[in-house]
Enzyme design. Structure first.
Site, PDB file in Angstrom:
ATOM      1  N   SER A  14     -54.503 -74.723  -7.308  1.00  0.00           N
ATOM      2  CA  SER A  14     -53.162 -74.138  -7.168  1.00  0.00           C
ATOM      3  C   SER A  14     -52.189 -74.759  -8.157  1.00  0.00           C
ATOM      4  CB  SER A  14     -52.639 -74.377  -5.752  1.00  0.00           C
ATOM      5  OG  SER A  14     -53.386 -73.628  -4.843  1.00  0.00           O
ATOM      6  N   ARG A  18     -50.220 -73.038 -11.558  1.00  0.00           N
ATOM      7  CA  ARG A  18     -48.755 -73.081 -11.642  1.00  0.00           C
ATOM      8  C   ARG A  18     -48.286 -73.857 -12.865  1.00  0.00           C
ATOM      9  NH1 ARG A  18     -50.288 -72.035  -6.732  1.00  0.00           N
ATOM     10  NH2 ARG A  18     -48.907 -71.086  -5.150  1.00  0.00           N
ATOM     11  N   GLY A  85     -56.951 -64.393  -7.650  1.00  0.00           N
ATOM     12  CA  GLY A  85     -55.789 -63.817  -6.983  1.00  0.00           C
ATOM     13  C   GLY A  85     -54.506 -64.523  -7.377  1.00  0.00           C
ATOM     14  N   ASP A 307     -57.971 -72.061   3.082  1.00  0.00           N
ATOM     15  CA  ASP A 307     -59.171 -72.098   2.238  1.00  0.00           C
ATOM     16  C   ASP A 307     -60.274 -72.983   2.821  1.00  0.00           C
ATOM     17  OD1 ASP A 307     -58.013 -70.381   0.445  1.00  0.00           O
ATOM     18  OD2 ASP A 307     -57.312 -71.957  -0.902  1.00  0.00           O
ATOM     19  N   LYS A 334     -59.717 -62.145   1.349  1.00  0.00           N
ATOM     20  CA  LYS A 334     -59.909 -63.215   0.359  1.00  0.00           C
ATOM     21  C   LYS A 334     -60.921 -62.731  -0.697  1.00  0.00           C
ATOM     22  CE  LYS A 334     -56.973 -66.191   1.797  1.00  0.00           C
ATOM     23  NZ  LYS A 334     -55.807 -66.444   0.946  1.00  0.00           N
ATOM     24  N   ARG A 338     -64.196 -62.758   4.109  1.00  0.00           N
ATOM     25  CA  ARG A 338     -64.685 -64.069   4.540  1.00  0.00           C
ATOM     26  C   ARG A 338     -64.892 -64.153   6.041  1.00  0.00           C
ATOM     27  NH1 ARG A 338     -61.305 -68.402   0.996  1.00  0.00           N
ATOM     28  NH2 ARG A 338     -62.577 -67.967  -0.834  1.00  0.00           N
ATOM     29  N   ARG A 380     -66.223 -70.183  -1.943  1.00  0.00           N
ATOM     30  CA  ARG A 380     -66.046 -71.081  -0.792  1.00  0.00           C
ATOM     31  C   ARG A 380     -67.144 -70.873   0.263  1.00  0.00           C
ATOM     32  NH1 ARG A 380     -61.616 -73.688  -2.466  1.00  0.00           N
ATOM     33  NH2 ARG A 380     -59.908 -72.446  -3.308  1.00  0.00           N
TER      34      ARG A 380
HETATM   35  C1  S3P Z   1     -53.203 -70.005  -3.185  1.00  0.00           C
HETATM   36  C2  S3P Z   1     -52.812 -69.505  -1.987  1.00  0.00           C
HETATM   37  C3  S3P Z   1     -53.748 -69.050  -0.951  1.00  0.00           C
HETATM   38  C4  S3P Z   1     -55.172 -69.524  -1.200  1.00  0.00           C
HETATM   39  C5  S3P Z   1     -55.584 -69.424  -2.625  1.00  0.00           C
HETATM   40  C6  S3P Z   1     -54.616 -70.165  -3.538  1.00  0.00           C
HETATM   41  C7  S3P Z   1     -52.164 -70.396  -4.149  1.00  0.00           C
HETATM   42  O1  S3P Z   1     -53.728 -67.641  -0.918  1.00  0.00           O
HETATM   43  O2  S3P Z   1     -56.075 -68.825  -0.384  1.00  0.00           O
HETATM   44  O3  S3P Z   1     -56.868 -69.970  -2.786  1.00  0.00           O
HETATM   45  O4  S3P Z   1     -52.461 -71.123  -5.121  1.00  0.00           O
HETATM   46  O5  S3P Z   1     -51.004 -70.001  -3.957  1.00  0.00           O
HETATM   47  P1  S3P Z   1     -52.639 -66.880  -0.002  1.00  0.00           P
HETATM   48  O6  S3P Z   1     -51.323 -67.416  -0.378  1.00  0.00           O
HETATM   49  O7  S3P Z   1     -52.755 -65.426  -0.350  1.00  0.00           O
HETATM   50  O8  S3P Z   1     -53.044 -67.187   1.416  1.00  0.00           O
END
Ligand code: S3P
Length: 427
Positions: A14, A18, A85, A307, A334, A338, A380
């Protein structure tokens, strides 16, 4: 298995996404040490390159250099977010504030995932999407000058929150938002504050962003990913003896819900504080094997361990009693379904598990797991069932271990490296 030694895990996924995206819009040269170099991180890097950002190759153990620009350049081709995503949703937030059209897509898994949760609020801010009513990629984004936004999220999600805060950042507009139940990871809020932006939470749970800061190049080190550390923690808990230390892991409280659940299950885990990286608390996670008992995981805990449910579910299949994960419907959208796959795969290896509405129910047992696991290329799921496969007497075949490289390159080798197997007859 006997666990032993000290290991590190790859950089936080994450935070890597970012930081790469923020560096892309910080005019000048930023440096990132300890960044994740997995397939997902490479998807973000590739999208940034298509938008005119110069990045050095993402290679394990090497610093990443990013030469950012105040505004992205119009991409010449479709932006492919592959399996990621986070790349897609955070990227859409930034693209919405740029005065050009871009086409965004992803792999078959990402093209099945819901996007209206971000395109609807971005449309309210003034962006346009084609097709207008689509919930899925591919999408054409027509960005431009955006207005401010006040928005209640339909689900607690750091990707929606991050998308909208990034849109406010790139547009220079205030954004106020609220999550319905439980707090999702707060990396975006922390990072924006570190650049002088005002991000304040009021007593009613609204998060207010004001464009008071400025992005400048930075030099930061990324902590280890707690979501990757969770799999090794799980393997250590299932071992027969020994101790495992996982070093320099990010222990932001919005990411470590799994540790609180494991503590309730009777796990022997100590977190030794080890300073800060990228504005996030870091610690060594020290784990000793031992018996586990079942627990109830409440709806407001879910965003803080979203996660880690695959790993917690396989551990629950070895714990005494019945464990319930409540309101986990979000797992259906996901990288795979999942929720359905967790239950069916647990049954495939001989455990008792069921989905009852939005509740995942897992019964613990002591028989060695034996069977074949179908991951649908979900990293995962692959790693969780590989951990279950370390139990003495287990014969678990995972149909696709290569997909672990989405978030944890080299996972199979690391998992093997932390353990030694007792030789028969030599106890
Ligand atoms: C993430 C947020 C989560 C997580 C993903 C990473 C992120 O998703 O499942 O692996 O970096 O903001 P959601 O915010 O859709 O739950």
């Amino acid at each position: 298995m006997i666990v032993r030694g000290s290991v590190t895990v790859p950089g936080d996924k994450s935070l890597t996404h970012r930081l790469l995206l923020l560096a892309g819009l910080a005019p000048g040269r930023s440096r990132l040490r300890g960044a994740l170099t997995s397939l997902d991180a490479r998807a973000t890097a590739a999208v940034l390159r298509a938008l005119g950002v110069v990045l050095s190759p993402l290679r394990a153990g090497r610093e990443v250099q990013i030469v950012g620009r105040r505004r992205f350049r119009r991409p010449a081709a479709t932006l492919d977010c592959r399996n990621s995503g986070t790349t897609a949703r955070l990227g859409l937030g930034l693209l919405a504030a740029h005065p050009f059209s871009s086409r965004v897509t992803g792999d078959a898994s990402l093209r099945r995932r819901p996007m209206r949760r971000v395109t609807e609020p971005l449309s309210r801010m003034g962006a346009r999407f084609e097709p207008g009513d689509a919930d899925q990629l591919p999408l054409l984004v027509r960005g431009g000058a955006l207005g401010p936004l006040t928005w209640e999220l339909p689900v607690s999600s750091a990707q929606i929150k991050g998308c909208l805060l990034f849109a406010g950042l790139a547009a220079g507009r205030p954004v106020s938002l609220r999550e319905p139940s439980g707090r999702s990871r707060d990396h975006t809020e922390r990072l924006l504050r570190s650049f002088g932006y005002s991000v304040v939470e009021d007593p009613r749970g609204w998060i207010h962003f004001e464009p008071t800061g400025a992005l400048v190049p930075f030099d930061l080190e990324v902590p280890g990913d707690p979501s990757s550390a969770a799999f090794l923690t799980g393997a250590a808990l299932l071992a027969e003896s020994g101790t495992l230390r996982i070093q320099a892991v990010g222990v932001n409280p919005t990411r470590t819900g799994f540790l609180r659940v494991l503590e309730r299950m009777g796990a022997r885990i100590v977190v030794e504080p080890a300073g800060e990286r990228s504005g996030e608390p870091v610690g060594d996670i020290v784990v000793e094997p031992g018996p586990l008992t079942s627990t109830e995981v409440a709806p407001n805990e879910i965003p803080g361990l979203i996660d880690e449910i695959p790993l917690l579910a396989v551990l629950a299949s070895r714990a005494e009693g019945v464990t319930r994960f409540r309101e986990v419907g979000e797992l259906r959208v996901k990288e795979s379904d999942r929720l359905g796959l967790l239950a069916s795969n647990l049954r495939a290896v001989g455990a008792n598990a069921a989905v009852e509405g939005e509740v995942l129910v897992v019964e613990g047992g002591t028989r060695p797991p034996v069977g074949r696991v179908r991951t649908e290329a979900d990293h995962r799921l692959a790693m969780a069932f590989a951990v279950l496969g370390t139990v003495r007497g287990a014969r678990v075949t995972v149909d696709n271990m290569a997909c672990a490289a989405v978030s944890f390159p080299g996972f199979a080798g690391v998992l093997k490296g932390i353990g030694a197997h007792r030789r028969r007859g030599r106890r």
